[in-house]
Write a protein that holds these residues in place. Structure first.
Motif, PDB file in Angstrom:
ATOM      1  N   SER A  24     -32.562  83.027  22.376  1.00 28.42           N
ATOM      2  CA  SER A  24     -33.518  82.709  23.425  1.00 28.42           C
ATOM      3  C   SER A  24     -33.222  81.357  24.054  1.00 28.42           C
ATOM      4  CB  SER A  24     -34.936  82.728  22.852  1.00 28.42           C
ATOM      5  OG  SER A  24     -35.883  82.327  23.815  1.00 28.42           O
ATOM      6  N   GLN A  25     -32.806  80.402  23.244  1.00 29.48           N
ATOM      7  CA  GLN A  25     -32.590  79.043  23.730  1.00 29.48           C
ATOM      8  C   GLN A  25     -31.218  78.840  24.357  1.00 29.48           C
ATOM      9  OE1 GLN A  25     -33.368  76.688  20.235  1.00 29.48           O
ATOM     10  NE2 GLN A  25     -35.568  76.575  20.640  1.00 29.48           N
ATOM     11  N   GLN A  26     -30.200  79.501  23.793  1.00 29.69           N
ATOM     12  CA  GLN A  26     -28.826  79.205  24.203  1.00 29.69           C
ATOM     13  C   GLN A  26     -28.113  80.378  24.851  1.00 29.69           C
ATOM     14  OE1 GLN A  26     -26.631  77.457  20.946  1.00 29.69           O
ATOM     15  NE2 GLN A  26     -28.366  76.226  20.286  1.00 29.69           N
ATOM     16  N   GLY A  27     -28.741  81.550  24.875  1.00 27.56           N
ATOM     17  CA  GLY A  27     -28.057  82.710  25.412  1.00 27.56           C
ATOM     18  C   GLY A  27     -26.919  83.138  24.500  1.00 27.56           C
ATOM     19  N   THR A  28     -25.921  83.792  25.059  1.00 26.30           N
ATOM     20  CA  THR A  28     -24.836  84.353  24.253  1.00 26.30           C
ATOM     21  C   THR A  28     -23.622  83.422  24.138  1.00 26.30           C
ATOM     22  OG1 THR A  28     -23.986  85.479  26.229  1.00 26.30           O
ATOM     23  CG2 THR A  28     -25.506  86.721  24.828  1.00 26.30           C
ATOM     24  N   THR A  29     -23.797  82.169  24.508  1.00 26.74           N
ATOM     25  CA  THR A  29     -22.698  81.201  24.414  1.00 26.74           C
ATOM     26  C   THR A  29     -22.119  81.159  22.999  1.00 26.74           C
ATOM     27  OG1 THR A  29     -23.730  79.823  26.103  1.00 26.74           O
ATOM     28  CG2 THR A  29     -22.081  78.782  24.710  1.00 26.74           C
ATOM     29  N   GLY A  30     -20.808  81.345  22.900  1.00 31.57           N
ATOM     30  CA  GLY A  30     -20.131  81.253  21.617  1.00 31.57           C
ATOM     31  C   GLY A  30     -20.083  82.548  20.828  1.00 31.57           C
ATOM     32  N   LEU A  31     -20.762  83.587  21.298  1.00 33.37           N
ATOM     33  CA  LEU A  31     -20.752  84.863  20.583  1.00 33.37           C
ATOM     34  C   LEU A  31     -19.543  85.697  21.006  1.00 33.37           C
ATOM     35  CD1 LEU A  31     -24.519  85.910  20.811  1.00 33.37           C
ATOM     36  CD2 LEU A  31     -23.338  84.849  18.877  1.00 33.37           C
ATOM     37  N   PRO A  32     -19.051  86.574  20.119  1.00 28.78           N
ATOM     38  CA  PRO A  32     -17.973  87.493  20.523  1.00 28.78           C
ATOM     39  C   PRO A  32     -18.422  88.336  21.724  1.00 28.78           C
ATOM     40  CG  PRO A  32     -18.315  87.552  18.146  1.00 28.78           C
ATOM     41  CD  PRO A  32     -19.437  86.736  18.719  1.00 28.78           C
ATOM     42  N   GLU A  33     -17.503  88.647  22.615  1.00 31.64           N
ATOM     43  CA  GLU A  33     -17.862  89.313  23.858  1.00 31.64           C
ATOM     44  C   GLU A  33     -18.505  90.675  23.621  1.00 31.64           C
ATOM     45  OE1 GLU A  33     -18.833  90.408  27.484  1.00 31.64           O
ATOM     46  OE2 GLU A  33     -18.305  88.384  26.820  1.00 31.64           O
ATOM     47  N   ASN A  34     -18.037  91.409  22.616  1.00 32.54           N
ATOM     48  CA  ASN A  34     -18.647  92.734  22.375  1.00 32.54           C
ATOM     49  C   ASN A  34     -20.109  92.600  21.953  1.00 32.54           C
ATOM     50  OD1 ASN A  34     -17.891  91.604  19.903  1.00 32.54           O
ATOM     51  ND2 ASN A  34     -17.577  93.604  18.936  1.00 32.54           N
ATOM     52  N   LEU A  35     -20.427  91.582  21.146  1.00 30.99           N
ATOM     53  CA  LEU A  35     -21.821  91.342  20.752  1.00 30.99           C
ATOM     54  C   LEU A  35     -22.624  90.844  21.945  1.00 30.99           C
ATOM     55  CD1 LEU A  35     -24.137  91.107  18.771  1.00 30.99           C
ATOM     56  CD2 LEU A  35     -23.201  88.891  18.027  1.00 30.99           C
ATOM     57  N   ALA A  36     -22.050  89.933  22.718  1.00 30.68           N
ATOM     58  CA  ALA A  36     -22.747  89.411  23.898  1.00 30.68           C
ATOM     59  C   ALA A  36     -23.071  90.539  24.869  1.00 30.68           C
ATOM     60  CB  ALA A  36     -21.898  88.346  24.588  1.00 30.68           C
ATOM     61  N   ARG A  37     -22.144  91.459  25.053  1.00 33.92           N
ATOM     62  CA  ARG A  37     -22.364  92.586  25.956  1.00 33.92           C
ATOM     63  C   ARG A  37     -23.499  93.481  25.447  1.00 33.92           C
ATOM     64  NH1 ARG A  37     -17.544  93.828  26.344  1.00 33.92           N
ATOM     65  NH2 ARG A  37     -17.421  95.354  24.642  1.00 33.92           N
ATOM     66  N   THR A  38     -23.495  93.740  24.142  1.00 35.51           N
ATOM     67  CA  THR A  38     -24.565  94.556  23.545  1.00 35.51           C
ATOM     68  C   THR A  38     -25.921  93.893  23.722  1.00 35.51           C
ATOM     69  OG1 THR A  38     -23.069  95.525  21.911  1.00 35.51           O
ATOM     70  CG2 THR A  38     -25.414  95.564  21.396  1.00 35.51           C
TER      71      THR A  38
END
Length: 207
Positions: free
Chosen positions: A14-28
């Motif tokens: 909620s605070q940082q968004g998907t910054t730093g997450l693997p792209e497949n997880l961020a997309r999900t």
């Protein structure tokens, strides 16, 4: 005992968004969020499970839920599926509290009843009224068939003891309560913990 945060990965998202997450997880996660990159409204954990609809308290009858992982209101495939919920239940059994306060946001309201036994109503309502006076928050009237799944619901059902959900701050809608509200929230709630500790000791002595 105080548990300062039950949903750390959801808060981080909620605070940082998907910054730093693997792209497949961020997309999900973006899919769970309606394909939006703004996660300010996010309430679930990173599996898209709403922890406030996960406890085994009338779980099968929870209303207004989604049937797939989402930013809110997805109750999962079974109660206590989420590790965060399992850990809170285990912790509660271990410390065996007389009273619980479950802090949420927002709306400045107090939930205190969940199919409570008639023998406990006077005790629990007296505490609810006292907490209402301390905080200035309004009491939510009991329902005949409440929608469950919350920690407070499970605690009342499993232990038969006073449990309260406190919705702090003026209603903020589908977003975080702004930090500018902190001083107001603290002034409203700073006595609630001490009051609850005092009542805990009294209830323990009575046993």
């Amino acid at each position: 005992w105080m548990v300062p945060m039950v949903n750390p990965d959801g808060v981080t998202l909620s605070q940082q968004g998907t910054t730093g997450l693997p792209e497949n997880l961020a997309r999900t996660l973006r899919q769970y969020n309606g394909n939006s990159t703004n996660f300010a409204r996010w309430k679930a954990n990173m599996q898209g499970i709403d922890l406030n609809r996960q406890y085994p308290a009338k779980w099968s009858e929870i209303r207004n839920v989604t049937v797939y992982p989402w930013y809110q209101n997805y109750k999962g495939t079974k109660p206590a599926q989420a590790r965060e919920v399992q850990m809170m239940m285990d912790f509660t059994y271990k410390v065996d509290p007389e009273v619980t306060l479950s802090y949420h946001s927002s709306g400045e309201i107090l939930f205190w009843h969940f199919n409570s036994l008639s023998a406990n109503l006077a005790r629990d309502k007296a505490m609810a009224r006292a907490l209402s006076q301390l905080t200035g928050y309004s009491l939510v009237a009991p329902e005949k068939n409440p929608s469950g799944g919350g920690y407070k619901d499970w605690f009342i059902q499993a232990f038969g003891r006073p449990g309260f959900t406190v919705e702090i701050a003026r209603y903020a809608g589908e977003r975080n309560v702004p930090l500018s509200e902190f001083n107001r929230i603290w002034s409203e709630n700073k006595e609630a913990g001490l009051y609850s500790a005092e009542k805990t000791y009294t209830l323990w002595l009575e046993k």
